[in-house]
Enzyme design. Structure first.
Site, PDB file in Angstrom:
ATOM      1  N   CYS A  86       1.006  -1.087  -0.143  1.00 47.52           N
ATOM      2  CA  CYS A  86       0.155   0.006   0.033  1.00 47.52           C
ATOM      3  C   CYS A  86       1.001   1.123   0.182  1.00 47.52           C
ATOM      4  CB  CYS A  86      -1.577  -0.223   0.809  1.00 47.52           C
ATOM      5  SG  CYS A  86      -2.374   1.104   0.579  1.00 47.52           S
ATOM      6  N   HIS A 181      -3.635  -5.375   0.577  1.00 45.63           N
ATOM      7  CA  HIS A 181      -2.910  -5.533   2.070  1.00 45.63           C
ATOM      8  C   HIS A 181      -2.881  -6.947   1.802  1.00 45.63           C
ATOM      9  CE1 HIS A 181      -2.647  -1.749   4.012  1.00 45.63           C
ATOM     10  NE2 HIS A 181      -3.447  -1.357   3.663  1.00 45.63           N
ATOM     11  N   GLU A 183      -2.118  -8.878   4.538  1.00 42.71           N
ATOM     12  CA  GLU A 183      -1.652  -9.443   5.445  1.00 42.71           C
ATOM     13  C   GLU A 183      -3.443  -9.280   6.474  1.00 42.71           C
ATOM     14  OE1 GLU A 183      -1.058  -6.495   4.471  1.00 42.71           O
ATOM     15  OE2 GLU A 183      -1.263  -4.195   5.838  1.00 42.71           O
TER      16      GLU A 183
END
Ligand code: XMP
Length: 539
Positions: A86, A181, A183
């Site tokens: 990002c 993202h 994660e």
């Protein structure tokens, strides 16, 4: 034993810690540091040859709009792979000669991304294929700005119609970047991408395993402590319990635990802590029964913040007095020279200047900061590299019971903040009994779909005592008794939380049992407020 490591530079995203957790789940050691570390710091950090890769996190800002943060240039000169996520992608693009432009529209939420170019990062990773045969990924996006021109040497790795450069790579240098993202769990293959990066692209050894960590941690404690003595404040919570078990494993009787019982613990909790540590582990534990002192000082005090301050202050006083005695007397010749604390990695990251640090204190949390200096003791923090889930795994590896290690969190001021207004011994007794019934029923009620108990399906559950009386009827008689509220929430980070949708049958059983078994309570309510705007605790 030295672990290979991944460095995560934090640009202030709310979810940076999740990157670290995903890397650790791949059994690779990593550390989070603020993005404004210097080039020299980075080179020094890499000097031992163990640094195998760098991850640049997201931010809450965007490159042009709000933030001027950049990665230390040294990161791109170390010769190790770098992954930008990002904002991390945008700063990578910017710093390496590409272009970033302010998006006219914020893109936030679910997106489907097409993978391009068969890069090492995304090769064979797809959620589905288009009829044309393009690999597609289901991801979570959250950005305003976007990369509009690739830096020299980079090729396109991913795109969406509204974000034509949603991923880029310079494979020769090992630089990869994703606008979305990986994660967060909403990105379905996110874990696979991060594993691919750390295990294959960075070629790290997956040697971060809690079972093996015990021997390593024991060795480290022995080296640090030598033949000196250690004291530890045992609260019965997960962190201090695991720290105590670990240190005890390392140095046995050189450890003395001080357990301050403030009289505001859960039912039988004090006895259980003693039975576990003194009984089963054979550790030296001094139990200080300070309930009269605490309850005495709390008499007449109704303000929540005042109550917290009194409990926190007294706790430190009592602990200090015990520690001073131990320091003077010692078990051997010298007396204690170390104070052990159950500090864990999220505490270290927060105090290390993480950009995401919360600015406002909503409630003053109980802590014992400053104690080591006041007592003239050295600090021993054997859990300071570990996340909560790792602390729990370590606890299990040390032989602590599963129920203890996977317990819901319990606040330092204990029932003091779960009895609204003035804390009276009579209220504490009623609350302990009502709460024990609630927890017992949560533990014994199994959800047929997941096969888990409702205790395990909720993140925190407890009972709150309301010092108001309401009218009821019992047999032929009228009652005029106290009210309790049940609280159960589901959350992953305790910053936001949803109230738990417990089955009605469970609530009915709990309420029936509390009203029948705890004389003095004739009404039970269920708290259906989420956080925010409510907090988890009532005070
Ligand atoms: P709130 O009520 O702020 O709680 O939504 C968030 C989490 O923090 C715990 N909590 C505390 N823990 N000392 C602690 O050690 C405190 O003073 C304290 N106050 C709240 C709360 O139980 C929940 O898990």
């Amino acid at each position: 034993m030295q672990h290979q490591k991944i460095l995560i530079l934090d640009f202030g995203s709310q979810v940076t810690q999740l990157i670290a957790r995903r890397v650790r789940e791949a059994h690779v050691y990593c550390e989070v540091h603020p993005c404004d570390v210097t080039d020299d710091w980075v080179r020094e950090y890499a000097a031992d040859g163990q640094l195998k890769g760098v991850i640049l996190s997201g931010s809450h800002a965007s490159v042009y709009e709000e933030s001027t943060d950049a990665a230390p240039a040294a990161v791109f000169e170390l010769g190790v792979p770098v992954l930008g996520i990002c904002y991390g992608m945008q700063t990578m693009a910017q710093q390496l000669g590409g272009k970033v432009e302010s998006g006219h529209q914020r893109e936030f939420g679910y997106a489907e991304v097409r993978a391009h170019g068969h890069t090492a990062l995304l090769k064979d990773i797809a959620d589905f294929h288009t009829p044309e045969g393009h690999g597609m990924l289901k991801v979570w996006m959250s950005h305003g700005d976007k990369v509009t021109e690739l830096p020299p040497g980079f090729k396109l790795m991913a795109s969406t119609p509204s974000c034509p450069i949603a991923g880029m790579a310079d494979e020769a240098r090992g630089f990869y970047a994703l606008q979305f993202h990986p994660e967060v769990t909403h990105t379905v293959q996110g874990r696979a991408m991060l594993e691919r990066f750390v295990l294959d692209i960075c070629a790290t050894r997956p040697d971060w395993v809690m079972r093996d960590h015990v021997a390593e941690a024991v060795q480290k404690i022995r080296e640090q402590v030598g033949d000196e003595e250690v004291i530890l404040g045992l609260s019965g919570g997960v962190d201090s319990s695991v720290a105590a078990a670990l240190i005890h494993r390392a140095i046995g009787d050189q450890l003395t635990c001080v357990f301050v019982d403030h009289g505001l613990l859960r039912l039988n909790e004090g006895d259980m802590v003693m039975e576990m540590f003194e009984g089963k582990l054979n550790a030296k534990v001094i139990r200080v029964d300070a309930s009269e002192l605490f309850l005495g000082q709390l008499a007449g005090v109704t303000d929540p913040e005042k109550k917290r301050k009194i409990i926190g202050g007294l706790f430190v006083d009592v602990f200090k007095a015990e520690a001073a005695k131990l320091k003077a007397a010692g078990n051997g010749v010298k007396g204690a020279t170390f104070l052990a604390q159950g500090t864990i990695y999220p505490d270290v990251i927060e105090s290390g200047g993480a950009k995401s640090k919360k600015a406002v204190t909503i409630k003053s949390h109980h802590n014992v900061g400053g104690l080591p200096e006041q007592l003239g003791l050295k600090l021993l923090e054997p859990l300071r590299d570990l996340f909560k889930d790792e602390v729990r795994e370590l606890g299990v590896a040390l032989g602590l019971p599963h129920d203890m290690v996977y317990r819901h969190p319990f606040p330092g001021p204990g029932l003091g903040v779960r009895i609204l207004g003035e804390v009276k011994p009579e209220y504490a007794k009623l609350l302990q009994r009502a709460d024990a019934i609630f927890i017992e029923e949560l533990r014994s009620t199994i959800d047929p779909i997941s096969g888990k108990s409702w205790y395990d399906l909720t993140s925190q559950a407890f009972t709150v005592f309301l010092p108001v009386k309401s009218v009821g009827v019992m047999g032929d008689g009228r009652t005029y008794d106290y009210v309790v509220a049940l609280r159960a929430v589901c959350t992953s980070d305790f910053m936001t939380a949803d109230w738990a949708e417990l089955p009605y049958s469970l609530l009915k059983r709990v309420s029936g049992r509390i009203i029948n078994e705890v004389r003095g309570i004739n009404r039970v309510t269920y708290d259906v407020s989420s956080k925010p705007p409510a907090t988890i605790e009532w005070e």
